[in-house]
Scaffold this active site. Structure first.
Site, PDB file in Angstrom:
ATOM      1  CG  ASP A   1      -0.135  -3.739 -17.568  1.00  0.00           C
ATOM      2  OD1 ASP A   1      -0.665  -3.215 -16.561  1.00  0.00           O
ATOM      3  OD2 ASP A   1       0.613  -4.733 -17.498  1.00  0.00           O
ATOM      4  N   GLY A   9       0.770  -1.242   0.000  1.00  0.00           N
ATOM      5  CA  GLY A   9       0.000   0.000   0.000  1.00  0.00           C
ATOM      6  C   GLY A   9       0.793   1.279   0.000  1.00  0.00           C
ATOM      7  CB  SER A  10       4.228   2.330  -0.883  1.00  0.00           C
ATOM      8  OG  SER A  10       4.467   2.014  -2.223  1.00  0.00           O
ATOM      9  CG  ASN A  11       1.930   3.417  -5.850  1.00  0.00           C
ATOM     10  OD1 ASN A  11       2.310   4.473  -6.338  1.00  0.00           O
ATOM     11  ND2 ASN A  11       2.595   2.277  -5.998  1.00  0.00           N
ATOM     12  CG  HIS A  55       2.853  -1.425 -15.641  1.00  0.00           C
ATOM     13  ND1 HIS A  55       2.574  -2.721 -15.255  1.00  0.00           N
ATOM     14  CD2 HIS A  55       3.908  -1.489 -16.476  1.00  0.00           C
ATOM     15  CE1 HIS A  55       3.449  -3.529 -15.833  1.00  0.00           C
ATOM     16  NE2 HIS A  55       4.271  -2.815 -16.580  1.00  0.00           N
TER      17      HIS A  55
END
Ligand code: GRF
Length: 208
Positions: free
Chosen positions: A147, A8-10, A106
């Site tokens: 993507d 969960g860093s983003n 991505h």
């Protein structure tokens, strides 16, 4: 949305941008697939509601999973869905119901180094093997495949002599934490127009 044991860093970067006012938006929900994901604890600490909907519970019935996700989004009047470490294909009915309102990040410069199997360190291994001198990250609109959707924001980083997949991943991740909040900000400001394969970004004064 995060899946599995997402760290969960983003997600945290997006919450921080919204709470600081950098992006004029509120994170209304973090949706996970497993209760024990570190991302969910992080979200709760930031005061954001979390809900777990496990696709396994629906035993392969993708449309029932999609219904549960759509209900959770509708109940909270969610305008934009950010996939942040959601390593699954989003069910078609969710993509269709939220057309151009789902983003993903991505860890490479799409359309290079994307598609099935291109996740985590596989991406950075492929970039290093290619000899490219640049990598980076891409925030894109989610369509029915991996993507391939229209590109919203890209940031490049150099590939340096002696890079390993881990050192390159760390440099790209730092760029991700700037790119995703920037994309959320543009969306929240109403400045994105999806036109075919391209996303046009309107100037700030065009939408006031
Ligand atoms: C990021 O590298 C992102 O590009 C990819 O999944 C990873 C999630 O990392 N889609 P985090 O959970 O946001 O730290």
């Amino acid at each position: 949305m995060v899946s599995g044991h997402g760290r969960g860093s983003n997600m945290a970067a997006i919450i921080e941008a919204c709470q600081s006012g950098e992006a004029p938006a509120t994170v209304g929900l973090v949706l996970g697939t497993r209760r024990d994901a570190p991302a969910l604890e992080r979200a709760q600490q930031a005061g954001v509601e979390t809900v777990v909907i496990s696709p396994k519970r629906f035993e392969g019935d993708d449309s029932a999973y999609a219904d549960a996700v759509l209900t959770a989004l509708a109940q909270r009047k969610i305008d934009l869905v950010c996939l942040a470490g959601y390593m699954r294909i989003l069910p078609g009915p969710v993509v269709a119901a939220c057309r151009n309102r789902v983003m993903n990040i991505h860890p490479a410069l799409l359309p290079l180094f994307g598609g099935p199997g291109m996740y985590g360190e596989h991406v950075h291994e492929a970039v290093l093997a290619s000899g490219m001198k640049l990598s980076g990250c891409t925030v894109h609109i989610v369509d029915e495949q991996y993507d391939t959707g229209p590109i919203v924001v890209q940031l490049a980083v150099p590939v340096e002599e002696g890079d390993t997949p881990a050192t390159l991943a760390a440099r790209v991740l730092e760029a991700e934490h700037r790119a995703y909040p920037a994309a959320v900000r543009l969306f929240a400001q109403g400045r994105l127009r999806v036109e075919g394969r391209c996303v046009r970004v309107l100037p700030e004064d065009a939408v006031q």
